[in-house]
Design a protein around this motif. Structure first.
Motif, short mmCIF file in Angstrom:
data_model
loop_
_atom_site.label_atom_id
_atom_site.label_comp_id
_atom_site.label_asym_id
_atom_site.label_seq_id
_atom_site.Cartn_x
_atom_site.Cartn_y
_atom_site.Cartn_z
N PHE A 143 0.67 -1.24 -0.01
CA PHE A 143 0.15 0.02 0.08
C PHE A 143 0.82 1.36 0.04
O PHE A 143 0.41 2.29 -0.35
N PHE A 144 1.82 1.19 0.55
CA PHE A 144 2.73 2.46 0.71
C PHE A 144 4.00 2.33 0.28
O PHE A 144 4.82 3.38 0.29
N PRO A 167 -0.84 2.14 -3.93
CA PRO A 167 -1.99 2.98 -3.96
C PRO A 167 -2.66 3.79 -3.02
O PRO A 167 -3.50 4.60 -3.05
N MET A 168 -2.25 3.43 -1.49
CA MET A 168 -2.67 4.15 -0.46
C MET A 168 -1.93 5.53 -0.29
O MET A 168 -2.43 6.11 0.75
N ARG A 169 -0.91 5.81 -1.04
CA ARG A 169 -0.37 6.87 -0.86
C ARG A 169 -1.46 8.29 -1.16
O ARG A 169 -2.28 8.02 -2.15
N LYS A 170 -1.28 9.21 -0.61
CA LYS A 170 -2.22 10.28 -0.83
C LYS A 170 -2.08 11.02 -2.31
O LYS A 170 -3.12 11.63 -2.46
N TYR A 172 -2.65 9.51 -4.89
CA TYR A 172 -3.46 8.80 -5.67
C TYR A 172 -4.97 9.27 -5.19
O TYR A 172 -5.28 8.02 -4.31
N PRO A 173 -5.53 10.12 -5.46
CA PRO A 173 -6.91 10.35 -4.98
C PRO A 173 -7.70 9.03 -5.62
O PRO A 173 -7.55 8.55 -6.78
#
Lengths: 189, 420
Positions: A143-144, A167-170, A172-173
């Motif tokens: 995720f990070f 994908p959990m990084r900010k 990628y809205p």
């Protein structure tokens, strides 16, 4: 950070008033932590909703958790969960890992946090201490993009292997940022 | 367990006999210089109860090593939650462990209430306890009966599926939905128990023990069932703790950790119940522990029904508790709050909170970080299945394929919770 609600504040006051010497309180844990690792090992010590929280550094996290697991009085034998977090605005401390430890014998929980730059997302692995850390670290990597040297099998776990981002990084809205028919002003977007 | 104590001697003999049989019958790799067979157990195999793949290395019938692969139905719940107002995260949670969705829902609601500082009235807490214990019973029932199916006994499954049906009728009476329930709200319950719901509940609590006893009499001392499950897929207490096991799987290994007793939430401290523990941590113990927990849950429900307090069924928290629909039609304030809650206009306070409940499979934790916006800044679910399924490959090494099947079903891995 957070104001504890009235109920937990009252509970804490009651706990301070009649401190049972046999019972491990947050204060005792904190004192022990300071004795074992020094006062400067922990910053941002808080108790949001009664759960002792402290921030430490990634250089020391493995040593600290190893000592906590082996420590005779506190016995933090149980790693409840660990997860990553991303604060894009905190320069030099963009990424973080948050560990929840639980001493089942004393029924005390402890939350430890570490923060580190996104350009160097390397954190020591805990798989040598807790078998359960294996998949949690793979999830944090997935995720990070946090890398755990020494992990036996650091591959993506929930997403597909050929994904080239985390994908959990900010950055990628969730919704398509190019759409103009919706405004962020309304409807909680 | 009492059954185990009396049978301890027999167990030893069975185990030794099994080991001997293994050593005699199963040639090792070195003996014959054979190649190993790679067997894909799953992803979509009826015995895998969902979508998870296990790549097993087989030496004849015996498993040499296994690699579990998951993520086939990953739906990015943690990411989706970052764009949803707190209230609208509820439907995400009940799609995790769909066998006991009320527990997930109410666990989430309690997390939010902790963050907001809402105190829920006693009646709502007791109502929650009743619904959560019902959900736990159904969860355990399905797990145990599917274990029966995997050992070749289909009848027990049919028997208890009828009971699940009756529980779902109670759900339906309480909230209108059956599988993905929506009976809980932030601040309490959606509506009070109707007289019909209470009547159904009382009737079911009275009639269910007979079915349960019949179900148990079918399996508990069944020779085939015992041979298939005893000393199969065992795990020691130390290993289980190291692997982060919680719930019935941990208790079967002999550790009496139960969130309900250790960190009571929703008035669990008011109830009198025991925490059953096993000794061996094997499939049979997991089965027994689940059965015993069903009886304890029934005890809790009976106590809660008997002492159900009078009073409101939700907290006075108009900013978060959805107003009744009838009021929305007539009352301006209710309309405004309804709009604001549904549209997620109301901001949550800054804070971080970890709250855990005893789910069907163990400690179900919600770690919520709020930065003062309408949505969580970060929401992490501690899903018990995700954490203990990684021990599966280690638990089945050295056992036969049929043992691997019953081990999997007795662990009660729920694909929705595993992948979230």
């Amino acid at each position: 950070m957070a104001e504890p609600n009235e109920e937990s504040a009252a509970a804490q006051a009651a706990a301070v008033a009649e401190e049972d010497p046999a019972k491990l309180s947050n204060n005792r844990v904190l004192t022990n932590l300071h004795q074992m690792f020094g006062e400067d090992a922990f910053t941002d010590v808080e108790e949001p909703y009664g759960l002792l929280t402290a921030t430490t550094t990634r250089e020391r996290i493995h040593e600290i958790i190893e000592a906590l697991q082996a420590e005779q009085e506190m016995q933090f034998h149980f790693l409840t969960t660990m997860c990553g977090i991303h604060y894009p605005d905190h320069e030099g401390k963009e990424l973080g890992m948050i560990y929840h430890l639980h001493s089942l014998v004393n029924n005390v929980r402890l939350r430890l946090k570490i923060f580190f730059p996104i350009s160097d997302p390397v954190v020591p692995t805990l798989t040598d201490l807790y078998a359960t850390a294996n998949w949690m670290e793979r999830e944090a990597y997935d995720f990070f993009g946090i890398i755990f040297p020494g992990h036996p099998n650091l591959i993506r776990i929930l997403n597909v292997e050929d994904m080239d981002y985390h994908p959990m990084r900010k950055e990628y809205p969730l919704e398509d940022g190019t759409r103009e028919d919706k405004t962020d002003l309304f409807f909680g977007r | 367990m009492a059954v185990n104590d009396t049978l301890a001697g027999t167990h030893k003999i069975i185990q030794e006999a099994r080991e001997q049989q293994h050593n005699q019958l199963v040639p090792t790799v070195n003996d014959f210089n054979q190649e190993l067979t790679t067997l894909n157990l799953g992803p979509t195999h009826p015995a895998t109860h969902g979508i998870f793949q296990n790549i097993l290395q087989m030496d004849g019938e015996r498993i040499v090593s296994g690699v579990p692969t998951i993520g086939y139905i990953h739906r990015a719940f943690e990411k989706i939650a970052e764009r949803r107002p707190l209230y609208q995260i509820t439907p995400l949670t009940d799609r995790m462990n769909y066998c006991s969705s009320p527990i997930n829902n109410m666990g989430w609601h309690m997390t939010v209430e902790k963050l907001l500082g809402i105190t829920v009235p006693k009646r709502a807490q007791y109502m929650r306890v009743i619904m959560m214990e019902l959900a736990r019973i159904v969860d355990h029932l399905i797990c145990n009966s599917i274990l029966g199916v995997d050992t070749g006994a289909f009848t027990g499954f049919l028997y208890v599926f009828q009971e699940r049906e009756k529980v779902y009728e109670i759900y339906e009476e309480v909230c209108g939905a059956r599988l993905t329930t929506n009976m809980g709200r932030i601040g309490g319950m959606e509506r009070d128990f109707s007289p019909v719901a209470l009547e159904k509940l009382r009737k079911w609590v009275k009639e269910f023990p007979a079915v349960m006893r019949e179900f148990q009499s079918m399996f508990d001392r069944n020779r085939i069932f015992m041979d298939r499950t005893q000393y199969v897929g065992g795990i020691t207490a130390e290993k289980a703790l190291n692997y982060g096991f919680t719930g019935p799987n941990l208790r079967a290994a002999g550790v009496d950790y139960d969130v309900r007793a250790m960190n009571p939430y929703s008035s669990y401290e008011d109830f009198d119940f025991e925490i059953p523990v096993g000794t061996n941590g094997d499939t049979y113990d997991r089965y027994l522990v689940r059965n015993e927990e069903i009886w304890q849950s029934l005890r809790i429900i009976e106590q809660a029904l008997e002492n159900l307090p009078e009073g409101p069924y939700h907290a006075d928290a108009p900013h978060y508790y959805l107003p009744p629909k009838q009021a929305v039609y007539k009352n301006m304030e209710a309309l405004i709050y309804h709009f604001k809650i549904i549209m997620g206009e109301i901001e949550a306070p800054v804070g971080e909170v970890y709250h855990s409940v005893e789910g069907g499979n163990g400690e179900l934790g919600f770690y919520l970080i709020s930065d003062g916006g309408r949505t969580p800044y970060r929401l992490h679910f501690r899903r018990p299945c995700f954490i203990y399924y990684q021990a599966y490959s280690e638990m089945v090494v050295g056992q036969s394929l049929s043992d691997a099947i019953v081990t999997l079903s007795s662990m009660n891995v729920i694909a929705g919770e595993l992948d979230a």
